[in-house]
Design an enzyme around this catalytic site. Structure first.
Site, PDB file in Angstrom:
ATOM      1  N   GLU A 161     -16.895  41.479  -2.908  1.00 43.88           N
ATOM      2  CA  GLU A 161     -16.608  40.429  -1.931  1.00 43.88           C
ATOM      3  C   GLU A 161     -15.235  40.591  -1.278  1.00 43.88           C
ATOM      4  O   GLU A 161     -14.532  39.610  -1.041  1.00 43.88           O
ATOM      5  CB  GLU A 161     -16.731  39.052  -2.591  1.00 43.88           C
ATOM      6  CG  GLU A 161     -18.074  38.859  -3.278  1.00 43.88           C
ATOM      7  CD  GLU A 161     -18.340  37.416  -3.703  1.00 43.88           C
ATOM      8  OE1 GLU A 161     -17.417  36.594  -3.668  1.00 43.88           O
ATOM      9  OE2 GLU A 161     -19.497  37.125  -4.055  1.00 43.88           O
ATOM     10  N   GLU A 269     -25.575  39.721  -7.485  1.00 47.22           N
ATOM     11  CA  GLU A 269     -25.539  38.380  -8.095  1.00 47.22           C
ATOM     12  C   GLU A 269     -26.609  37.573  -7.385  1.00 47.22           C
ATOM     13  O   GLU A 269     -26.713  37.648  -6.162  1.00 47.22           O
ATOM     14  CB  GLU A 269     -24.199  37.657  -7.860  1.00 47.22           C
ATOM     15  CG  GLU A 269     -23.006  38.261  -8.555  1.00 47.22           C
ATOM     16  CD  GLU A 269     -21.684  37.538  -8.211  1.00 47.22           C
ATOM     17  OE1 GLU A 269     -21.705  36.511  -7.476  1.00 47.22           O
ATOM     18  OE2 GLU A 269     -20.631  38.012  -8.671  1.00 47.22           O
TER      19      GLU A 269
END
Ligand SMILES: *[C@@H]1O[C@H](CO)[C@@H](O)[C@H](O)[C@H]1NC(C)=O
Ligand SMILES: *[C@@H]1O[C@H](CO)[C@@H](O)[C@H](O)[C@H]1NC(C)=O
Ligand SMILES: *[C@@H]1O[C@H](CO)[C@@H](O)[C@H](O)[C@H]1NC(C)=O
Ligand SMILES: *[C@@H]1O[C@H](CO)[C@@H](O)[C@H](O)[C@H]1NC(C)=O
Ligand SMILES: *[C@@H]1O[C@H](CO)[C@@H](O)[C@H](O)[C@H]1NC(C)=O
Ligand SMILES: *[C@@H]1O[C@H](CO)[C@@H](O)[C@H](O)[C@H]1NC(C)=O
Ligand SMILES: *[C@@H]1O[C@H](CO)[C@@H](O)[C@H](O)[C@H]1NC(C)=O
Ligand SMILES: *[C@@H]1O[C@H](CO)[C@@H](O)[C@H](O)[C@H]1NC(C)=O
Ligand SMILES: *[C@@H]1O[C@H](CO)[C@@H](O)[C@H](O)[C@H]1NC(C)=O
Length: 491
Positions: A161, A269
């Site tokens: 991220e 995820e």
């Protein structure tokens, strides 16, 4: 300059385990253990494993989540109950010993996806230029050294991220490619096999396509471009079970956006918990349903219950006991319900080279930094790539027997599980690399230009058809049923 030629000889009595995963086109391939049979597509069924949460890791601590065998025996049993084949671990300490835990996972049939970062050393989104330095790569390379000889390491993430808003999108992308280039170059020079390297993207829908296009392509169409991602992880919380379905979740967009991917994509995820307990309908209806042609599975966030309330199990804080939660049962049921197809390697499309095109990326998201002139390697790093980072803590598999967990494990109804013993299955064993490569010394891998030998590991596939993750210059040594003999010519 060296030129290495690899000749593989049949050595039948070695057949007993599985090879490291490879990549062909947009699929992970699990090679067959039977000589003459082709491999099959591998779908990740996984969980993110971060007991204690991110704050539990300390750089100078004497443990991390893969250093305690008793705990690994406990959790490997739970992984098998759940029905998974992969875990993602976010932070480890490259100077600690992980042999017991990696062997337990290996023998239990569990692959590892590992982040190279720590909280103090990562590609740091808001100070990107300064964070791309010698110390960062020293850590990353040291982690590679500590894990490169475990055959069940599926891949490394260079970042998680990093790109998550307009500012990071306008400054950070070239640094992700630069680090991928350096890490893959390091692996090519210092490891005995090719290990896939990629990135885990934030759940920011507007930036998703541009990020993917930027990382997927080959600069100038160069098929040996090391800066390209070998795979793409997507953190996605779009389908909230109990609330969303295929059409409202955005999964349909994911399916069309990534339909033509030339590299494997998976959820690094997933598991929105807005509605709790989670029923995980996105598993059978989404990830292993409508997305099955496009994605290669994913990892549920997350194994243990922490303050953010995403856990599948709780871990007793004083006694280390495990209690399975309703989420655990629901996920287990969804895995059983999922209809995962058997796909032969030969049915997978060859990988394609996609030439990088800045205008395409700006079309996907204007303001995205589509500069393909990458930052130069920081001073001193070139030598580390050539001669190693000097981490002498090189992990390897060891001999270990299956053992019963010393911790109490409870079903969600409170009943204690009577004999929580992990199963070490011969069929699922991923044997050590080292047994078959005693004659394949470091000569082959210290040559940065060895390229002529076929690195194909299965008779049915030719190395030239695979992408960089499995066909670059670093020979795929470590074959079961095969003995590699390297003949090195000095040129
Ligand atoms: C493993 O963890 C348990 C619980 O924290 C602890 O009691 C035990 O000493 C640890 N074992 C090792 C080898 O560190
Ligand atoms: C359980 O504890 C015993 C005694 O301390 C130890 O020898 C054994 O290795 C432990 N087993 C596991 C699976 O941790
Ligand atoms: C390759 O594996 C062999 C055998 O385990 C080991 O001795 C050698 O150091 C390894 N080479 C590299 C570059 O990791
Ligand atoms: C995928 O390829 C097909 C056929 O070439 C094309 O029609 C489609 O637009 C492509 N999709 C994307 C998202 O690029
Ligand atoms: C997902 O995309 C593939 C093409 O990549 C297509 O075959 C499939 O039908 C799509 N799934 C759904 C549910 O739309
Ligand atoms: C372990 O601790 C938990 C609470 O954290 C408790 O519910 C459980 O009964 C304990 N188990 C054992 C075997 O002591
Ligand atoms: C692209 O990046 C390189 C290396 O950091 C830099 O020298 C160059 O100025 C950048 N080009 C543009 C158009 O920003
Ligand atoms: C590794 O050790 C050698 C010899 O001691 C030294 O010259 C080199 O600088 C070291 N490299 C790193 C990355 O520490
Ligand atoms: C609790 O669940 C387990 C596993 O589903 C089952 O075997 C056991 O009979 C249950 N115990 C009770 C008391 O319901």
């Amino acid at each position: 300059m060296f030129h290495s030629f690899i000749i593989f000889y049949l050595f039948c009595t070695f057949v007993s385990g599985l090879l490291p995963l490879e990549i062909k086109g947009n699929r992970f391939i699990k090679p067959s253990t039977t000589e003459g049979e082709e491999g099959e597509v591998f779908f990740i069924k996984g969980v993110d494993y971060q007991p204690g949460g991110s704050s539990a890791y300390e750089d100078d601590g004497d443990s991390d989540v893969l250093t305690n065998a008793s705990i690994c025996f406990r959790d490997a049993y739970v992984f098998q109950q759940l029905g998974i084949n992969t875990i993602r671990v976010y932070t480890i300490n490259p100077s600690l010993n992980h042999d017991e835990c990696l062997t337990i996972l290996n023998n239990a049939g569990i692959y590892l996806l590992l982040d190279l970062s720590s909280s103090s050393e990562s590609i740091y989104r808001s100070d990107i230029e300064a964070s791309y330095n010698y110390d960062l790569l020293y850590r990353f390379f040291s982690v590679v050294d500590a894990f490169k000889d475990y055959p069940n390491v599926l891949g490394f993430f260079v970042g998680n991220e990093v790109i998550n808003d307009d500012t990071s999108a306008s400054e950070d992308p070239p640094y992700i490619r630069a680090v991928q280039r350096d890490v893959k170059n390091y692996i090519q020079n210092n490891a005995n096999r090719t290990i896939p390297v990629g990135y885990s993207a934030a759940d920011v829908t507007s930036l998703r396509e541009a990020t993917f296009e930027y990382l997927e392509c080959n600069i100038d169409g160069d098929e040996n471009d090391l800066s390209r991602s070998d795979f793409f992880g997507l953190n996605s919380y779009e389908w909230c079970s109990g609330i969303s379905d295929w059409s409202t979740s955005g999964y349909s967009d994911i399916n069309s956006t990534f339909a033509n991917s030339s590299i494997p994509i998976f959820f690094s995820e997933y598991g929105c918990n807005t509605d709790s307990p989670r029923t995980f309908t996105e598993v059978s209806e989404g990830l292993y349903g409508g997305l099955i042609d496009t994605l290669s599975g994913g990892l549920v966030y997350e194994y243990s219950q922490e303050t953010s309330n995403y856990g599948l199990v709780t871990i007793g804080s004083s006694n280390g006991s495990i209690t399975e939660l309703t989420d655990f049962n629901n996920l287990q049921e969804q895995f059983l319900k999922s209809d995962i197809p058997d796909i032969l390697e030969s049915e997978v499309q060859e990988s394609t080279i996609i030439e990088c095109d800045s205008s395409l990326i700006e079309k996907s998201y204007s303001g995205f930094d589509s500069n393909f002139t990458l930052p130069a390697v920081p001073s001193g790093v070139e030598n580390m790539i050539l001669y190693g980072a000097n981490n002498t803590n090189i992990g390897h598999l060891i001999d270990i027997d299956a053992q019963t967990s010393n911790y109490t494990i409870y079903y969600s109804n409170g009943t204690e599980i009577s004999d929580p013993t992990v199963v070490f299955s011969a069929d699922d064993e991923i044997d050590s690399l080292s047994s078959s490569i005693s004659s394949a010394g470091s000569d082959s891998s210290t040559s940065s230009a060895s390229s002529s030998g076929s690195s194909s590991t299965t008779s049915s596939s030719s190395s030239s058809t695979k992408n960089a993750a499995s066909s670059n210059n670093s020979p795929q040594i470590g074959l079961f049923g095969l003995l590699a003999i390297v003949i090195t010519y000095l040129m």
